[in-house]
Design a protein around this motif. Structure first.
Motif, PDB file in Angstrom:
ATOM      1  N   GLU A   1       3.573   0.345   0.289  1.00 22.70           N
ATOM      2  CA  GLU A   1       3.625  -0.323  -1.131  1.00 22.70           C
ATOM      3  C   GLU A   1       2.140   0.338  -1.940  1.00 22.70           C
ATOM      4  OE1 GLU A   1       6.152  -0.584  -2.426  1.00 22.70           O
ATOM      5  OE2 GLU A   1       7.116  -0.880  -1.069  1.00 22.70           O
ATOM      6  N   TYR A   2       1.430   0.964  -1.205  1.00 21.57           N
ATOM      7  CA  TYR A   2      -0.216   1.830  -1.650  1.00 21.57           C
ATOM      8  C   TYR A   2      -0.696   1.083  -3.546  1.00 21.57           C
ATOM      9  CZ  TYR A   2      -4.361   4.067  -2.214  1.00 21.57           C
ATOM     10  OH  TYR A   2      -5.773   4.578  -1.702  1.00 21.57           O
ATOM     11  N   ASP A   3       0.507   1.769  -4.249  1.00 25.28           N
ATOM     12  CA  ASP A   3       0.704   1.270  -5.403  1.00 25.28           C
ATOM     13  C   ASP A   3       0.424  -0.186  -5.735  1.00 25.28           C
ATOM     14  OD1 ASP A   3       2.953   1.218  -4.493  1.00 25.28           O
ATOM     15  OD2 ASP A   3       3.577   2.381  -6.612  1.00 25.28           O
ATOM     16  N   ALA A   4       0.591  -1.155  -4.467  1.00 27.42           N
ATOM     17  CA  ALA A   4       1.094  -2.517  -5.391  1.00 27.42           C
ATOM     18  C   ALA A   4       0.014  -2.731  -4.591  1.00 27.42           C
ATOM     19  CB  ALA A   4       2.281  -2.954  -4.507  1.00 27.42           C
ATOM     20  N   GLY A   5      -0.749  -2.678  -3.915  1.00 32.28           N
ATOM     21  CA  GLY A   5      -2.288  -3.669  -3.792  1.00 32.28           C
ATOM     22  C   GLY A   5      -3.343  -3.859  -4.633  1.00 32.28           C
ATOM     23  N   ARG A   6      -3.883  -5.353  -4.213  1.00 34.29           N
ATOM     24  CA  ARG A   6      -4.740  -6.124  -5.349  1.00 34.29           C
ATOM     25  C   ARG A   6      -5.884  -4.841  -5.563  1.00 34.29           C
ATOM     26  NH1 ARG A   6      -4.620 -12.091  -3.337  1.00 34.29           N
ATOM     27  NH2 ARG A   6      -6.771 -10.822  -3.846  1.00 34.29           N
ATOM     28  N   PRO A   7      -6.624  -4.678  -6.854  1.00 31.46           N
ATOM     29  CA  PRO A   7      -7.988  -4.204  -7.162  1.00 31.46           C
ATOM     30  C   PRO A   7      -9.119  -4.607  -6.252  1.00 31.46           C
ATOM     31  CG  PRO A   7      -7.534  -5.175  -9.186  1.00 31.46           C
ATOM     32  CD  PRO A   7      -6.027  -5.665  -8.182  1.00 31.46           C
ATOM     33  N   ASP A   8      -9.552  -5.434  -5.128  1.00 32.34           N
ATOM     34  CA  ASP A   8     -10.151  -5.673  -4.527  1.00 32.34           C
ATOM     35  C   ASP A   8      -9.864  -4.836  -3.193  1.00 32.34           C
ATOM     36  OD1 ASP A   8      -7.560  -7.657  -4.630  1.00 32.34           O
ATOM     37  OD2 ASP A   8      -9.685  -8.883  -3.307  1.00 32.34           O
ATOM     38  N   VAL A   9      -8.678  -5.243  -2.998  1.00 35.86           N
ATOM     39  CA  VAL A   9      -7.469  -4.528  -1.588  1.00 35.86           C
ATOM     40  C   VAL A   9      -8.111  -2.744  -1.899  1.00 35.86           C
ATOM     41  CG1 VAL A   9      -6.000  -4.068  -0.083  1.00 35.86           C
ATOM     42  CG2 VAL A   9      -6.540  -6.117  -0.885  1.00 35.86           C
ATOM     43  N   MET A  10      -7.860  -2.248  -3.504  1.00 40.68           N
ATOM     44  CA  MET A  10      -8.244  -0.659  -3.253  1.00 40.68           C
ATOM     45  C   MET A  10      -9.260  -0.408  -2.796  1.00 40.68           C
ATOM     46  SD  MET A  10      -4.760  -0.598  -3.275  1.00 40.68           S
ATOM     47  CE  MET A  10      -4.930   1.352  -3.545  1.00 40.68           C
ATOM     48  N   PHE A  11     -10.436  -1.137  -3.597  1.00 41.63           N
ATOM     49  CA  PHE A  11     -11.888  -0.774  -3.163  1.00 41.63           C
ATOM     50  C   PHE A  11     -12.386  -0.869  -1.552  1.00 41.63           C
ATOM     51  CE2 PHE A  11     -11.602  -1.363  -8.342  1.00 41.63           C
ATOM     52  CZ  PHE A  11     -12.185  -0.212  -8.528  1.00 41.63           C
ATOM     53  N   VAL A  12     -11.675  -1.568  -0.829  1.00 41.70           N
ATOM     54  CA  VAL A  12     -11.692  -1.941   0.322  1.00 41.70           C
ATOM     55  C   VAL A  12     -11.624  -0.288   1.152  1.00 41.70           C
ATOM     56  CG1 VAL A  12     -11.893  -2.833   2.707  1.00 41.70           C
ATOM     57  CG2 VAL A  12     -12.355  -3.637   1.135  1.00 41.70           C
ATOM     58  N   ILE A  13     -10.257  -0.010   0.609  1.00 37.08           N
ATOM     59  CA  ILE A  13      -9.869   0.613   1.049  1.00 37.08           C
ATOM     60  C   ILE A  13     -10.289   2.506   0.846  1.00 37.08           C
ATOM     61  CG2 ILE A  13      -7.580   2.246   1.247  1.00 37.08           C
ATOM     62  CD1 ILE A  13      -5.933   0.043   0.775  1.00 37.08           C
ATOM     63  N   GLN A  14     -10.923   2.172  -0.525  1.00 30.66           N
ATOM     64  CA  GLN A  14     -11.544   3.563  -1.223  1.00 30.66           C
ATOM     65  C   GLN A  14     -12.662   4.051  -0.228  1.00 30.66           C
ATOM     66  OE1 GLN A  14     -11.898   4.062  -5.483  1.00 30.66           O
ATOM     67  NE2 GLN A  14     -13.911   4.835  -4.784  1.00 30.66           N
ATOM     68  N   ARG A  15     -13.056   3.211   0.699  1.00 29.60           N
ATOM     69  CA  ARG A  15     -14.491   3.524   1.552  1.00 29.60           C
ATOM     70  C   ARG A  15     -14.066   4.792   3.001  1.00 29.60           C
ATOM     71  NH1 ARG A  15     -17.572   6.818   3.018  1.00 29.60           N
ATOM     72  NH2 ARG A  15     -19.339   6.150   3.579  1.00 29.60           N
ATOM     73  N   LEU A  16     -12.780   4.431   2.811  1.00 28.47           N
ATOM     74  CA  LEU A  16     -11.919   4.897   4.342  1.00 28.47           C
ATOM     75  C   LEU A  16     -11.787   6.288   3.562  1.00 28.47           C
ATOM     76  CD1 LEU A  16      -9.471   1.842   5.892  1.00 28.47           C
ATOM     77  CD2 LEU A  16     -11.990   3.069   6.845  1.00 28.47           C
ATOM     78  N   LEU A  17     -11.819   6.965   2.526  1.00 28.68           N
ATOM     79  CA  LEU A  17     -11.023   8.584   2.206  1.00 28.68           C
ATOM     80  C   LEU A  17     -11.896   8.747   1.920  1.00 28.68           C
ATOM     81  CD1 LEU A  17      -8.484   6.858  -1.028  1.00 28.68           C
ATOM     82  CD2 LEU A  17      -7.537   7.687   1.689  1.00 28.68           C
ATOM     83  N   GLU A  18     -13.251   8.666   1.942  1.00 32.16           N
ATOM     84  CA  GLU A  18     -14.352   9.500   1.788  1.00 32.16           C
ATOM     85  C   GLU A  18     -14.112  10.002   3.095  1.00 32.16           C
ATOM     86  OE1 GLU A  18     -16.214   9.466   0.182  1.00 32.16           O
ATOM     87  OE2 GLU A  18     -16.275   7.804  -1.808  1.00 32.16           O
ATOM     88  N   ARG A  19     -15.020  11.540   2.944  1.00 32.93           N
ATOM     89  CA  ARG A  19     -14.860  12.761   4.188  1.00 32.93           C
ATOM     90  C   ARG A  19     -14.972  11.552   5.349  1.00 32.93           C
ATOM     91  NH1 ARG A  19     -11.939  16.866   4.272  1.00 32.93           N
ATOM     92  NH2 ARG A  19     -12.683  17.147   1.699  1.00 32.93           N
ATOM     93  N   ASP A  20     -16.660  11.186   5.712  1.00 32.99           N
ATOM     94  CA  ASP A  20     -16.939  10.556   6.937  1.00 32.99           C
ATOM     95  C   ASP A  20     -16.128   9.693   7.684  1.00 32.99           C
ATOM     96  OD1 ASP A  20     -17.951   8.842   5.673  1.00 32.99           O
ATOM     97  OD2 ASP A  20     -20.218   9.331   5.784  1.00 32.99           O
ATOM     98  N   GLY A  21     -16.041   8.670   6.215  1.00 34.63           N
ATOM     99  CA  GLY A  21     -14.674   7.249   6.710  1.00 34.63           C
ATOM    100  C   GLY A  21     -15.587   6.470   7.287  1.00 34.63           C
TER     101      GLY A  21
END
Length: 326
Positions: free
Chosen positions: A140-160
């Motif tokens: 349910e990735y598109d149901a995440g709260r904004p504060d949660v989504m910005f935590v995840i965003q860093r994981l999506l970087e190339r070096d992670g």
């Protein structure tokens, strides 16, 4: 959650054609032996070739893969079944509205040490998974709260790399850490009113996913075989004929939904549930009412009853009454 971090890396190479039954020459990485958190193999599972290829690229080449599709199409199950055959540990996290940033990152907690209360940092699921050979699946990735989504965003970087601000630590991902997600929309929000709680996502974050795969409804013959494999009482020829009618009805509801005639549709999961309920009640029409019809808007039930009549050659019990009240 323990702090000991296994250094395990994939140690076998597997042919996708042989393991997953798809027309592909891919050779993929996996583990020789199963470990904790490896899902159980469902021998009856059928793999979508395109989605399977996307997921195998994620596991073998460390690509971030987002699987998008309608509800009930088996997005999370698809990831789990790929992981099961690779013996790759897999952990699912549902990004519902109750999940907070602290649940993902961690928090200070009071614990007992040698009879004394001390404050100790308890890591969340993200740092725990990041340091292990684990496939982390964000449901349910598109149901995440904004504060949660910005935590995840860093994981999506190339070096992670992941920074624990409270600990003044920067975590490097384990070489065998993998990240996947499932979503009903591709960050577009609840456009058709079908997915309440779905959020519009930051396009910069969607752009960070290396691969976006789409998993929707299977062709009718494949869906029929999946239902029959799940509910073995339909394994004979008569069962095949009955399941074919059930799948045909489901497809009519999907076409009705696309045309705007219905506000809901039958997913493959619903068809399987209907078949299971036929086993329980011994009555196809009763099981249909309990599995799907009662979920429909009152004004739409006569149309659904008409679909039933077209597929089974008989009226759904009470369909005349439904039409009279519509």
């Amino acid at each position: 959650m323990t702090n000991d971090v296994p250094l395990t890396r994939p140690d076998v190479r597997l042919e996708a054609r042989e393991v997953f039954g798809i027309d592909s020459n891919l050779v993929v990485s996996g583990f020789a032996e199963p470990a904790e958190h490896v899902p159980e193999i469902d021998e009856a599972y059928r793999f979508n070739p395109d989605v399977t290829s996307a997921l195998l690229a994620g596991f073998t080449h460390n690509r971030r893969v987002l699987v998008q599709g309608l509800h009930g199409t088996g997005k999370s199950t698809h990831i789990e079944q790929v992981a099961a055959r690779l013996n790759w540990p897999c952990v699912r996290v549902n990004l519902d509205g109750q999940l907070s940033r602290l649940d993902l990152v961690g928090r200070d907690a009071v614990v007992l040490r040698e009879g004394r209360q001390v404050t100790e940092f308890q890591e969340g699921i993200v740092p725990w998974a990041l340091r292990r050979p684990v496939a982390l699946v964000l449901d349910e990735y598109d149901a995440g709260r904004p504060d949660v989504m910005f935590v995840i965003q860093r994981l999506l970087e190339r070096d992670g790399k992941f920074t624990l601000m409270d600990q003044n630590r920067v975590l490097r991902p384990h070489p065998s850490f993998r990240l996947f997600a499932t979503a009903n929309t591709v960050g577009l929000g609840n456009l058709n009113g079908m997915y309440h709680g779905a959020q519009r996502l930051n396009h910069a974050q969607i752009d960070r996913w290396d691969i976006v795969a789409s998993l929707n409804h299977l062709p009718a013959p494949e869906e029929i075989e999946i239902v029959r494999s799940r509910v073995t009482s339909f394994a004979d020829d008569a069962g095949r004929e009955q399941v074919a009618a059930m799948v045909a009805l489901a497809q009519l509801t999907r076409k009705g939904f696309e045309a705007g005639d219905l506000s809901t549709l039958m997913s493959p999961r619903t068809v399987i549930t209907w078949a299971e309920n036929v086993d329980i009640f011994g009555d196809t029409a009763l099981a249909f009412r309990l599995s799907f019809l009662n979920k429909c808007d009152d004004a739409e039930r006569p149309l659904v009853a008409e679909y039933f009549q077209r597929c089974f050659g008989r009226e759904l019990d009470g369909s005349r009454a439904l039409a009279a009240t519509a």
